[in-house]
Scaffold this motif. Sequence first.
Motif, PDB file in Angstrom:
ATOM      1  N   GLU A   4       0.846  -1.195   0.000  1.00  0.00           N
ATOM      2  CA  GLU A   4       0.000   0.000   0.000  1.00  0.00           C
ATOM      3  C   GLU A   4       0.878   1.239   0.000  1.00  0.00           C
ATOM      4  O   GLU A   4       1.983   1.231   0.523  1.00  0.00           O
ATOM      5  N   GLU A  27     -13.200   0.891  -7.513  1.00  0.00           N
ATOM      6  CA  GLU A  27     -13.481  -0.306  -6.723  1.00  0.00           C
ATOM      7  C   GLU A  27     -12.306  -0.754  -5.867  1.00  0.00           C
ATOM      8  O   GLU A  27     -12.498  -1.382  -4.831  1.00  0.00           O
ATOM      9  N   PHE A  28     -11.078  -0.439  -6.267  1.00  0.00           N
ATOM     10  CA  PHE A  28      -9.915  -0.900  -5.508  1.00  0.00           C
ATOM     11  C   PHE A  28      -9.625  -0.028  -4.289  1.00  0.00           C
ATOM     12  O   PHE A  28      -8.771  -0.364  -3.475  1.00  0.00           O
ATOM     13  N   LEU A  29     -10.343   1.091  -4.128  1.00  0.00           N
ATOM     14  CA  LEU A  29     -10.166   1.935  -2.947  1.00  0.00           C
ATOM     15  C   LEU A  29     -11.226   1.596  -1.909  1.00  0.00           C
ATOM     16  O   LEU A  29     -12.402   1.481  -2.238  1.00  0.00           O
ATOM     17  N   SER A  30     -10.802   1.472  -0.661  1.00  0.00           N
ATOM     18  CA  SER A  30     -11.786   1.256   0.398  1.00  0.00           C
ATOM     19  C   SER A  30     -12.283   2.585   0.947  1.00  0.00           C
ATOM     20  O   SER A  30     -13.306   2.646   1.611  1.00  0.00           O
ATOM     21  N   GLY A  31     -11.572   3.654   0.672  1.00  0.00           N
ATOM     22  CA  GLY A  31     -11.969   4.976   1.135  1.00  0.00           C
ATOM     23  C   GLY A  31     -10.819   5.961   1.025  1.00  0.00           C
ATOM     24  O   GLY A  31      -9.737   5.626   0.550  1.00  0.00           O
ATOM     25  N   HIS A  66      -3.756   3.497  -1.299  1.00  0.00           N
ATOM     26  CA  HIS A  66      -4.119   2.630  -2.419  1.00  0.00           C
ATOM     27  C   HIS A  66      -3.071   1.549  -2.631  1.00  0.00           C
ATOM     28  O   HIS A  66      -1.915   1.698  -2.223  1.00  0.00           O
TER      29      HIS A  66
END
Length: 71
Positions: A4, A27-31, A66
């Motif tokens: 990350e 979609e690959f980011l959680s926030g 990310h």
Amino acid sequence: MITEQLLVLIAQNDIKDDIVDTLIELEFLSGFSLGNICGFSREHSHFNIKEQVEGYREFCKFEIMHPVDHQ
């Protein structure tokens, strides 16, 4: 092995909503984090009158953790 990394993005407030909309769709980011910051410059001739009096311009700061493979 590092998997990350942190991306810090400083942007003008008038495009903040567009950036938020784009990041939410990834979609690959959680926030991500978003905050207000004050930007100071020795060359503030591009500042409006209010900003010149205050001495700074307001920006927004995004912090986005990310996966390295999505750099």
